[in-house]
Design a protein around this motif. Sequence first.
Motif, mmCIF file in Angstrom:
data_model
loop_
_atom_site.group_PDB
_atom_site.id
_atom_site.type_symbol
_atom_site.label_atom_id
_atom_site.label_comp_id
_atom_site.label_asym_id
_atom_site.label_seq_id
_atom_site.Cartn_x
_atom_site.Cartn_y
_atom_site.Cartn_z
ATOM 1 N N VAL A 110 43.805 3.408 22.517
ATOM 2 C CA VAL A 110 43.560 2.187 22.227
ATOM 3 C C VAL A 110 44.247 2.459 20.775
ATOM 4 C CG1 VAL A 110 42.032 0.353 21.445
ATOM 5 C CG2 VAL A 110 41.267 1.810 23.183
ATOM 6 N N THR A 112 47.734 4.047 27.373
ATOM 7 C CA THR A 112 47.412 2.886 26.245
ATOM 8 C C THR A 112 46.984 1.776 27.226
ATOM 9 O OG1 THR A 112 49.106 3.799 24.999
ATOM 10 C CG2 THR A 112 48.181 1.428 24.586
ATOM 11 N N ILE A 147 37.612 -1.027 28.753
ATOM 12 C CA ILE A 147 38.081 0.207 27.886
ATOM 13 C C ILE A 147 37.140 1.377 28.063
ATOM 14 C CG2 ILE A 147 39.217 1.062 25.847
ATOM 15 C CD1 ILE A 147 40.811 -1.088 27.358
ATOM 16 N N LEU A 153 35.150 -4.296 23.848
ATOM 17 C CA LEU A 153 35.848 -3.082 24.493
ATOM 18 C C LEU A 153 35.372 -2.729 25.697
ATOM 19 C CD1 LEU A 153 35.978 -0.793 21.300
ATOM 20 C CD2 LEU A 153 38.222 -1.516 22.666
ATOM 21 N N ALA A 186 44.888 -0.695 25.432
ATOM 22 C CA ALA A 186 44.444 -1.763 24.431
ATOM 23 C C ALA A 186 45.081 -1.478 23.151
ATOM 24 C CB ALA A 186 43.114 -2.025 24.154
ATOM 25 N N VAL A 203 35.782 2.155 18.985
ATOM 26 C CA VAL A 203 36.852 2.830 20.271
ATOM 27 C C VAL A 203 36.390 4.251 20.722
ATOM 28 C CG1 VAL A 203 39.214 3.678 20.632
ATOM 29 C CG2 VAL A 203 38.895 1.639 19.323
#
Length: 373
Positions: free
Chosen positions: A82, A128, A76, A71, A130, A96
């Motif tokens: 996600v 958004t 991210i 990630l 991923a 996440v």
Amino acid sequence: MPITQVPYFAFRDFPAGINQQVEEAVLRAFRSQQYILGEEVETFENEFAAYVQAGRAIGVGNGYDALVVALKAAGIGAGDEVIVPANTFIATVNAVVQVGAIPVLAEPDRYTCNLTAAEAAVLVTPRTKAIIPVHLYGQACEMAGFLELSAKHNLTIIEDFAQAQGASYQGRPVGSFGRISATSFYPTKNLGALGDGGAVVTSDPALTDYVRMYHNYGQQQKYHNQIVGINSRLDTVQAAALRVKLQHLDALNSERQRLAQVYLTRLQGIDDLVLPVTAPDCTHVYHIFNIRTKQRDALQQYLSTQGIQTAIHYPVPVHLQEAYTFLGYKKGNFPVAEELAETSLSLPLFPGMTEAEQEAVITCIHTFFERHG
């Protein structure tokens, strides 16, 4: 009573001689006195990358770290959304949150139990960044739709193939579809180490460079740190053991598939028992053989009294975990995930399981439903 006590999982010498090969490899690694990184780790990384058909593999300390590192490498971070399946091991969602992103839960397919692109598509927003398809229980997700979704919305696909090393979609190994992917070598995995271990795989040279630095204190050269990194490295001893097991992974998976086929044949048509379903173009390597029945708890208790161990994956879906009340989901938001949590039971299945052990499981399940059907 069954013929013998049946463990849910046991480490057996299968294929015959593998235990000795692992012991010899570990001893060689010990005698090399190169305990951190070094040639053994690099060789395993190259061999695993070739197996997965990815450009590079980087060994890390465990599967959770692999997700976090993947990630981070994909950029991210705070405020990014996600999409993750609502029925997955908590590590997927925890990773996440650890990078500051927001997990957006999606219903699984009620037959394969995997996340689908159709379910993910309705959750895509401008935030958004991923999607994490989890190849759950050992079955490959149907990846074509995810790749189309990625291209349409410029999303990063990060595969979690911790339960599915060796599975494939349309003939291509899982782990090779995402821009970057993560896996675990926890001892009971299809490719299991002698302790914790994991890997990040990618064919993106820039991501490879980032991961190699980030997982080793953010340095390419010792004491010269380009980024703020962490310490999460695959141990040399684990790499040595994994190199041996990787050579046998296809045979180990084939045995899992053979055992699964026995269950699928012998447990057909029993009351409300739902057996695993494999999607078209996907293979299943049966890290977990998951059945479903409304009488799950009673069946589990009966099997336990007969000396048969089972497991439940997973009794509490993510959105109902106390740790995730802050996401604002409530009971009823994900009926499929909730049904899976209430009805799923994992049967014993592992390489080296004997015919007598499996016969005991099958006989006891038939007996239970004859009495309770």
